[in-house]
Design a protein around this motif. Structure first.
Motif, PDB file in Angstrom:
ATOM      1  N   MET C   1       0.854  -1.195   0.000  1.00  0.00           N
ATOM      2  CA  MET C   1       0.000   0.000   0.000  1.00  0.00           C
ATOM      3  C   MET C   1       0.890   1.245   0.000  1.00  0.00           C
ATOM      4  N   ASN C   2       0.643   2.183  -0.913  1.00  0.00           N
ATOM      5  CA  ASN C   2       1.459   3.396  -0.923  1.00  0.00           C
ATOM      6  C   ASN C   2       0.962   4.393   0.132  1.00  0.00           C
ATOM      7  N   ASP C   3       1.687   5.486   0.271  1.00  0.00           N
ATOM      8  CA  ASP C   3       1.403   6.464   1.333  1.00  0.00           C
ATOM      9  C   ASP C   3      -0.024   7.003   1.306  1.00  0.00           C
ATOM     10  N   ILE C   4      -0.478   7.411   0.126  1.00  0.00           N
ATOM     11  CA  ILE C   4      -1.813   8.007   0.021  1.00  0.00           C
ATOM     12  C   ILE C   4      -2.878   6.987   0.421  1.00  0.00           C
ATOM     13  N   GLU C   5      -2.713   5.751  -0.038  1.00  0.00           N
ATOM     14  CA  GLU C   5      -3.669   4.704   0.340  1.00  0.00           C
ATOM     15  C   GLU C   5      -3.645   4.437   1.838  1.00  0.00           C
ATOM     16  N   THR C   6      -2.457   4.458   2.428  1.00  0.00           N
ATOM     17  CA  THR C   6      -2.331   4.231   3.878  1.00  0.00           C
ATOM     18  C   THR C   6      -3.111   5.294   4.649  1.00  0.00           C
ATOM     19  N   ILE C   7      -2.940   6.558   4.238  1.00  0.00           N
ATOM     20  CA  ILE C   7      -3.632   7.650   4.937  1.00  0.00           C
ATOM     21  C   ILE C   7      -5.138   7.535   4.735  1.00  0.00           C
ATOM     22  N   GLN C   8      -5.551   7.265   3.505  1.00  0.00           N
ATOM     23  CA  GLN C   8      -6.999   7.158   3.256  1.00  0.00           C
ATOM     24  C   GLN C   8      -7.614   5.984   4.032  1.00  0.00           C
ATOM     25  N   ALA C   9      -6.863   4.888   4.181  1.00  0.00           N
ATOM     26  CA  ALA C   9      -7.375   3.753   4.967  1.00  0.00           C
ATOM     27  C   ALA C   9      -7.561   4.163   6.429  1.00  0.00           C
ATOM     28  N   GLU C  10      -6.620   4.950   6.962  1.00  0.00           N
ATOM     29  CA  GLU C  10      -6.743   5.418   8.357  1.00  0.00           C
ATOM     30  C   GLU C  10      -7.959   6.335   8.520  1.00  0.00           C
ATOM     31  N   LEU C  11      -8.158   7.222   7.554  1.00  0.00           N
ATOM     32  CA  LEU C  11      -9.311   8.137   7.608  1.00  0.00           C
ATOM     33  C   LEU C  11     -10.621   7.355   7.537  1.00  0.00           C
ATOM     34  N   ARG C  12     -10.638   6.359   6.671  1.00  0.00           N
ATOM     35  CA  ARG C  12     -11.843   5.546   6.514  1.00  0.00           C
ATOM     36  C   ARG C  12     -12.172   4.811   7.814  1.00  0.00           C
ATOM     37  N   LYS C  13     -11.151   4.256   8.428  1.00  0.00           N
ATOM     38  CA  LYS C  13     -11.328   3.530   9.701  1.00  0.00           C
ATOM     39  C   LYS C  13     -11.837   4.485  10.781  1.00  0.00           C
ATOM     40  N   PHE C  14     -11.234   5.667  10.863  1.00  0.00           N
ATOM     41  CA  PHE C  14     -11.636   6.685  11.846  1.00  0.00           C
ATOM     42  C   PHE C  14     -13.124   7.015  11.708  1.00  0.00           C
ATOM     43  N   ASN C  15     -13.557   7.221  10.484  1.00  0.00           N
ATOM     44  CA  ASN C  15     -14.962   7.606  10.250  1.00  0.00           C
ATOM     45  C   ASN C  15     -15.923   6.441  10.469  1.00  0.00           C
ATOM     46  N   GLN C  16     -15.500   5.246  10.069  1.00  0.00           N
ATOM     47  CA  GLN C  16     -16.388   4.084  10.257  1.00  0.00           C
ATOM     48  C   GLN C  16     -16.600   3.796  11.738  1.00  0.00           C
ATOM     49  N   GLU C  17     -15.539   3.891  12.515  1.00  0.00           N
ATOM     50  CA  GLU C  17     -15.667   3.638  13.959  1.00  0.00           C
ATOM     51  C   GLU C  17     -16.666   4.597  14.610  1.00  0.00           C
ATOM     52  N   ARG C  18     -16.725   5.826  14.082  1.00  0.00           N
ATOM     53  CA  ARG C  18     -17.619   6.852  14.657  1.00  0.00           C
ATOM     54  C   ARG C  18     -18.959   6.972  13.918  1.00  0.00           C
ATOM     55  N   ASP C  19     -19.114   6.181  12.882  1.00  0.00           N
ATOM     56  CA  ASP C  19     -20.344   6.211  12.080  1.00  0.00           C
ATOM     57  C   ASP C  19     -20.577   7.629  11.517  1.00  0.00           C
ATOM     58  N   TRP C  20     -19.499   8.209  11.012  1.00  0.00           N
ATOM     59  CA  TRP C  20     -19.566   9.590  10.545  1.00  0.00           C
ATOM     60  C   TRP C  20     -19.776   9.729   9.041  1.00  0.00           C
ATOM     61  N   ASP C  21     -19.743   8.598   8.316  1.00  0.00           N
ATOM     62  CA  ASP C  21     -19.897   8.706   6.857  1.00  0.00           C
ATOM     63  C   ASP C  21     -21.220   9.356   6.476  1.00  0.00           C
ATOM     64  N   GLN C  22     -22.229   9.182   7.325  1.00  0.00           N
ATOM     65  CA  GLN C  22     -23.547   9.756   7.052  1.00  0.00           C
ATOM     66  C   GLN C  22     -23.500  11.291   6.918  1.00  0.00           C
ATOM     67  N   PHE C  23     -22.550  11.929   7.607  1.00  0.00           N
ATOM     68  CA  PHE C  23     -22.466  13.398   7.535  1.00  0.00           C
ATOM     69  C   PHE C  23     -21.624  13.867   6.349  1.00  0.00           C
ATOM     70  N   HIS C  24     -20.769  12.957   5.824  1.00  0.00           N
ATOM     71  CA  HIS C  24     -19.749  13.375   4.871  1.00  0.00           C
ATOM     72  C   HIS C  24     -20.225  13.410   3.428  1.00  0.00           C
ATOM     73  N   ASN C  25     -21.282  14.150   3.167  1.00  0.00           N
ATOM     74  CA  ASN C  25     -21.664  14.403   1.788  1.00  0.00           C
ATOM     75  C   ASN C  25     -20.694  15.434   1.216  1.00  0.00           C
ATOM     76  N   GLY C  26     -20.652  15.525  -0.110  1.00  0.00           N
ATOM     77  CA  GLY C  26     -19.684  16.398  -0.765  1.00  0.00           C
ATOM     78  C   GLY C  26     -19.795  17.858  -0.364  1.00  0.00           C
TER      79      GLY C  26
END
Lengths: 109, 109, 109, 109
Positions: C1-26
């Motif tokens: 996994m390259n750097d950008i993918e690593t960071i995006q995976a961490e962000l995704r995990k952070f948001n999923q744990e908090r169930d925050w994707d529902q707020f993250h519309n564009g």
């Protein structure tokens, strides 16, 4: 003295008492307006318009306006004149018959 | 009618003729203010303050003010009242004897 | 996994744990980027560039980038691809022989 | 060279060829990020998130990222490091058990 002049006189007095005119060059005033506009915008983040705090809107909108009035003063721009002039220009860019009920930009209508 | 009321009446007429009030919820008006503030700021990008175009400043500052006045109208906020109130609050946050000649934030002075 | 993918995976995990994707519309993500960009800008308000706090720059730049990476993820945009594509477009808009040493916009050179 | 380094190398080359590093002080880069963030935001003005143009989002998000990467380079900040550090800090400010499903700010939860 009309309302706009009254407010600008208060702002001028406020800054003179604190010797702050030295900081108020156009570039930093523009940064000030942009940062206050962002604080106003933050009142709506992750929210529907109707859930934003009216107290925060009141505070931050006042900040935007205070810097914008100081910017006009800094460049000797007559607020009423430039605002009415812009409304006239927008009326030409967005003629009623084309723009009615549409949120499109002038170059799309 | 004082000058602020005159301008707000013109803005109201402009929007009613185009049936644009439907788009002017608080959230989008806040976005409008922020995007116009950024266009004003762009007049200073990569430049010293004195090299910015006064014509661009005039145009973009008018746009910021026009949206800000509409926002006040949308929330029934009295522009003169909220601006003078904010100046009074800032006078308390930045007492002359502490703030004179300093650009520090109130929580640093 | 390259750097950008690593960071995006961490962000995704952070948001999923908090169930925050529902707020993250564009639209709200764009507001988030703009408000963090303004906090970064505030580090420079009333100051010369060299007097801004590096700690504040570090914090606020990270906030801008974190929201920008989430926005890319939200729209399935490949960060490396869109950035390199934009550099190529800018290279065409600003050819070396015309743009060298000039801060003018492409439509002025 | 990982992907972030690859992009930063391309940006550095682009600027060196045009002799543009002289303009890229931190203050103007911060203005650049804020103005591009506002152009991204404009893609959503008067619109629901799903009606914004993906082409405009792609273009403007790339602009935000390009300036943000240049800002990191200007201050010798390691992008991956500051982003992951910020995610860790936010994880402390927003503990899962308190923040789950809530869009409130950390000082309100």
């Amino acid at each position: 003295m009309n309302d706009i002049e009254t407010i600008q006189a208060e702002l001028r007095k406020f800054n003179q008492e604190r010797d702050w005119d030295q900081f108020h060059n156009g570039k930093d005033l523009a940064i000030g307006i942009a940062t206050e506009a962002a604080e106003l915008l933050e009142a709506f983040l992750w929210k529907r318009a109707e859930d934003a705090s009216i107290d925060k809107i009141r505070e931050e909108l006042a900040d935007v306006l205070n810097y914008a009035f100081q910017m006009a003063d800094r460049y000797n721009l007559d607020i009423k004149e430039i605002m009415l002039e812009k409304i006239r220009k927008n009326a030409e860019k967005y003629p009623v018959e084309k723009a009615k009920g549409s949120a499109k930009k002038y170059n799309e209508i």
